[in-house]
Motif scaffolding. Structure first.
Motif, PDB file in Angstrom:
ATOM      1  N   GLY A  72       0.833  -1.198   0.000  1.00 37.27           N
ATOM      2  CA  GLY A  72       0.000   0.000   0.000  1.00 37.27           C
ATOM      3  C   GLY A  72       0.866   1.245   0.000  1.00 37.27           C
ATOM      4  O   GLY A  72       2.041   1.229  -0.396  1.00 37.27           O
ATOM      5  N   TRP A  73       0.265   2.340   0.455  1.00 38.59           N
ATOM      6  CA  TRP A  73       0.967   3.604   0.616  1.00 38.59           C
ATOM      7  C   TRP A  73       1.461   3.706   2.052  1.00 38.59           C
ATOM      8  O   TRP A  73       0.740   3.379   2.992  1.00 38.59           O
ATOM      9  CB  TRP A  73       0.030   4.770   0.318  1.00 38.59           C
ATOM     10  N   HIS A  74       2.688   4.197   2.228  1.00 34.76           N
ATOM     11  CA  HIS A  74       3.266   4.348   3.555  1.00 34.76           C
ATOM     12  C   HIS A  74       3.891   5.740   3.669  1.00 34.76           C
ATOM     13  O   HIS A  74       4.679   6.145   2.810  1.00 34.76           O
ATOM     14  CB  HIS A  74       4.358   3.313   3.826  1.00 34.76           C
ATOM     15  N   LEU A  75       3.543   6.432   4.740  1.00 35.70           N
ATOM     16  CA  LEU A  75       4.218   7.675   5.110  1.00 35.70           C
ATOM     17  C   LEU A  75       5.009   7.392   6.375  1.00 35.70           C
ATOM     18  O   LEU A  75       4.445   6.979   7.391  1.00 35.70           O
ATOM     19  CB  LEU A  75       3.207   8.788   5.374  1.00 35.70           C
ATOM     20  N   LYS A  76       6.325   7.586   6.303  1.00 35.55           N
ATOM     21  CA  LYS A  76       7.182   7.347   7.462  1.00 35.55           C
ATOM     22  C   LYS A  76       7.733   8.681   7.953  1.00 35.55           C
ATOM     23  O   LYS A  76       8.282   9.462   7.166  1.00 35.55           O
ATOM     24  CB  LYS A  76       8.327   6.400   7.101  1.00 35.55           C
ATOM     25  N   GLN A  77       7.593   8.904   9.268  1.00 33.87           N
ATOM     26  CA  GLN A  77       8.048  10.138   9.889  1.00 33.87           C
ATOM     27  C   GLN A  77       8.959   9.798  11.060  1.00 33.87           C
ATOM     28  O   GLN A  77       8.592   9.014  11.939  1.00 33.87           O
ATOM     29  CB  GLN A  77       6.853  10.967  10.379  1.00 33.87           C
ATOM     30  N   GLU A  85       4.768   5.235  11.239  1.00 27.50           N
ATOM     31  CA  GLU A  85       4.343   4.859   9.897  1.00 27.50           C
ATOM     32  C   GLU A  85       2.824   4.911   9.792  1.00 27.50           C
ATOM     33  O   GLU A  85       2.123   4.328  10.617  1.00 27.50           O
ATOM     34  CB  GLU A  85       4.824   3.456   9.542  1.00 27.50           C
ATOM     35  N   THR A  86       2.345   5.620   8.793  1.00 27.73           N
ATOM     36  CA  THR A  86       0.921   5.634   8.470  1.00 27.73           C
ATOM     37  C   THR A  86       0.733   4.851   7.183  1.00 27.73           C
ATOM     38  O   THR A  86       1.423   5.095   6.195  1.00 27.73           O
ATOM     39  CB  THR A  86       0.402   7.072   8.303  1.00 27.73           C
ATOM     40  N   HIS A  87      -0.206   3.914   7.212  1.00 29.75           N
ATOM     41  CA  HIS A  87      -0.384   2.972   6.101  1.00 29.75           C
ATOM     42  C   HIS A  87      -1.784   3.093   5.535  1.00 29.75           C
ATOM     43  O   HIS A  87      -2.769   3.083   6.281  1.00 29.75           O
ATOM     44  CB  HIS A  87      -0.144   1.544   6.608  1.00 29.75           C
ATOM     45  N   TRP A  88      -1.869   3.222   4.212  1.00 29.31           N
ATOM     46  CA  TRP A  88      -3.145   3.169   3.495  1.00 29.31           C
ATOM     47  C   TRP A  88      -3.095   1.954   2.561  1.00 29.31           C
ATOM     48  O   TRP A  88      -2.225   1.882   1.679  1.00 29.31           O
ATOM     49  CB  TRP A  88      -3.359   4.418   2.645  1.00 29.31           C
TER      50      TRP A  88
END
Length: 223
Positions: A72-77, A85-88
């Protein structure tokens, strides 16, 4: 359509390792009673940012990855505790631009279309348009490390990575290991530090070393 995002905190250690290094004996890690069966995963990710690097300036990274249980989509901060990590998950019609089987720089530079939910999720950090920074493909083998009660203390992965810095057209490949704490890992910082120290010793004995780069993206881009 993508569903609601799911956040998680990654607490992990990366290791640089030579191609022929033997796997560590993770059953010797304190608290580990059993090593799970190997689970092969074929991962393919494109990493995106704005042309002026807004996400990198915020110590964040955005990718769209196929393959594995969390594709999926991952935003790592980056945070002091680890990586948030935020996962869509991928949804219907949520596809890459370009043929994912090709190795050409032109196709790799085609940015996948960001779903509205992902655009909203990164809005506090950056806004479209986004460009592809790198394409990273990874032949991964994962192992769950269980305690005596059957809880997952950590996941160990053996990665063989092939990367393309899209903007410079430079390819690279390497092998690395990752050890990420699981739900049954110690909760307190001193115990976690002790577990990582024990893991470092096992990796060193196998010929590995703590990674020089914090991320695959950083290594692919030479930063």
């Amino acid at each position: 359509m993508t569903t609601e995002p799911s956040p998680s905190l990654e607490i992990e250690r990366k290791y640089d390792v030579d191609a022929g290094a033997p796997l560590p004996d993770w059953a010797a890690l304190p608290g580990v009673a059993r090593v799970g069966e190997p689970e092969p995963r074929d991962l393919d990710a494109r990493y995106l940012d704005t042309a002026d690097g807004r996400l990198a300036a915020a110590r964040s990274a955005l990718r769209r990855r196929t393959g594995g249980p969390d594709e999926g989509w991952h935003l790592k901060q980056a945070t002091p505790e680890g990586k948030l990590e935020t996962h869509w998950p991928l949804g219907e019609g949520d596809g890459d631009a370009g043929d994912v089987s090709t190795t050409s720089t032109t196709a790799d530079a085609d940015a996948p279309t960001l779903p509205a939910a992902v655009i909203e999720g990164v809005a506090g950090l950056a806004e479209p348009p986004f460009v592809v920074l790198a394409r990273i493909r990874n032949a991964r083998v994962a192992y769950a490390l269980y305690n005596a009660a059957g809880g997952v203390v950590a996941e160990f992965v053996d990665d063989h990575v092939t990367a393309l810095d899209v903007r410079r057209g430079i390819s690279s490949s390497w092998r690395e290991w990752e050890l990420e704490f699981g739900p049954a890992a110690p909760a307190e910082a001193p115990q976690r530090a002790a577990l990582f120290a024990a893991a470092d010793a096992l990796v060193t004995a196998a010929g590995g070393r703590v990674a020089a780069s914090e991320s695959k993206l950083g290594r692919a881009l030479g930063v």
